[in-house]
Design an enzyme around this catalytic site. Structure first.
Site, PDB file in Angstrom:
ATOM      1  N   ALA A  80      40.800  36.272  31.460  1.00 16.16           N
ATOM      2  CA  ALA A  80      40.859  36.213  32.918  1.00 16.16           C
ATOM      3  C   ALA A  80      41.404  37.514  33.495  1.00 16.16           C
ATOM      4  CB  ALA A  80      41.716  35.029  33.375  1.00 16.16           C
ATOM      5  N   GLU A  81      42.455  38.074  32.867  1.00 14.46           N
ATOM      6  CA  GLU A  81      43.003  39.344  33.315  1.00 14.46           C
ATOM      7  C   GLU A  81      43.498  40.183  32.159  1.00 14.46           C
ATOM      8  OE1 GLU A  81      42.680  38.071  37.411  1.00 14.46           O
ATOM      9  OE2 GLU A  81      43.548  36.951  35.749  1.00 14.46           O
ATOM     10  N   THR A  82      43.327  41.492  32.336  1.00  9.73           N
ATOM     11  CA  THR A  82      43.997  42.484  31.499  1.00  9.73           C
ATOM     12  C   THR A  82      44.896  43.300  32.407  1.00  9.73           C
ATOM     13  OG1 THR A  82      42.171  42.621  29.904  1.00  9.73           O
ATOM     14  CG2 THR A  82      43.687  44.494  30.007  1.00  9.73           C
ATOM     15  N   HIS A 107      49.860  35.251  36.183  1.00  7.27           N
ATOM     16  CA  HIS A 107      50.054  35.016  34.746  1.00  7.27           C
ATOM     17  C   HIS A 107      50.079  36.321  33.964  1.00  7.27           C
ATOM     18  CE1 HIS A 107      45.689  35.504  34.039  1.00  7.27           C
ATOM     19  NE2 HIS A 107      45.997  35.561  32.761  1.00  7.27           N
TER      20      HIS A 107
END
Length: 263
Positions: free
Chosen positions: A45-47, A73
């Site tokens: 979802a995210e880096t 997060h």
């Protein structure tokens, strides 16, 4: 050339729960195109990418499709890696960001508290196709609101569990994401979050969504301390506090991997 990479599960105290995020410490910024490619390759979802500054750290977040304005997060995961792997020994971490201002993360034992901007949602018109895309038939939400994301309030927790989204249809909605929420059976409120337009079909646990959820439920329930679940398959748990123009959310994190990326 190589750069370090870590991955941690946020808003959980168990591996394979919560929301996984990749964390990449840098000594200087890589080209945006390179960071976007790394995020796409990681397919999380995210880096998060960060560099050290005199005041703390400058932090940025990328989904597989785009750079995002706020991510809870991955901020929690970054703080966890700084505290547990990279030797940060001050009581708090100050992250500077381009669009969300300064974000502060403090540590109390194995739990982290994120101090984020409060973003109360406001009434909005229901966009065409959104209800059909959620798979609840003709059932309408009790309220339709919006901040950055659409924010739909349903009657009870089972409604949230019953949602079977059409991600292709949801991706046509003009918003980064769609928050769905309801009162919880054993907690104050529950939620889910969908962002297919940003390359994230369903986000397991979403800190930025709680910037909307916390002020909404604090006002509705008449209490400033709240307990919440995000009801994705991986599930997340958050302890929340409404503090005026700030939304505090606390949770755990666990490290999954560490290694190197070749670029």
């Amino acid at each position: 050339m190589t750069i370090p990479i870590y991955q941690a599960d946020a808003f959980t105290n168990q591996l394979y729960g919560g929301n996984p995020a990749a964390v990449c410490p840098l000594t200087e910024w890589l080209p945006n195109e390179t960071m976007q490619k790394i995020a796409a390759e990681n397919n999380l979802a995210e880096t998060a990418f960060f560099i050290k500054t005199p005041e703390g750290y400058h932090l940025r977040w990328f989904t597989p499709e785009l750079e995002i304005d706020l991510c809870g997060h991955a901020t929690l995961a970054t703080a966890h890696i700084l505290f547990t792997e990279l030797g940060h020994n001050e009581p708090a971490i100050h992250f500077t960001t381009e669009k969300a201002g300064t974000l502060i993360v403090t540590r109390n034992g194995d739990r982290y508290t994120l101090d984020f901007p409060s973003r109360p949602p406001y009434p909005a018109e229901l966009p065409e196709g959104l209800i059909g895309a959620l798979g609840l038939g003709d059932k309408l939400p009790k309220q339709v609101l919006r901040s950055r994301d659409y924010f739909l309030v349903y009657e009870d927790e089972q409604d949230i569990l019953n949602i079977v989204p059409d991600h292709s249809a949801l991706s046509k909605v003009d918003a980064i994401g769609i928050i769905v929420t309801a009162p919880g059976k054993t907690v104050d409120f529950v939620s889910r979050f969908f962002a297919p337009a940003a390359g994230v079909a369903e986000d397991p646990v979403t800190g930025s969504a709680h910037c909307n959820l916390i002020p909404y439920w604090a006002d509705l329930l008449g209490k400033n301390e709240l307990h919440a679940y995000q009801l994705s398959a991986r599930k997340g748990e958050l302890w929340c506090e409404h503090k005026g123009d700030r939304a505090l959310m606390s949770g755990n994190a666990v490290t999954y991997l560490k290694g190197e990326i070749y670029i």
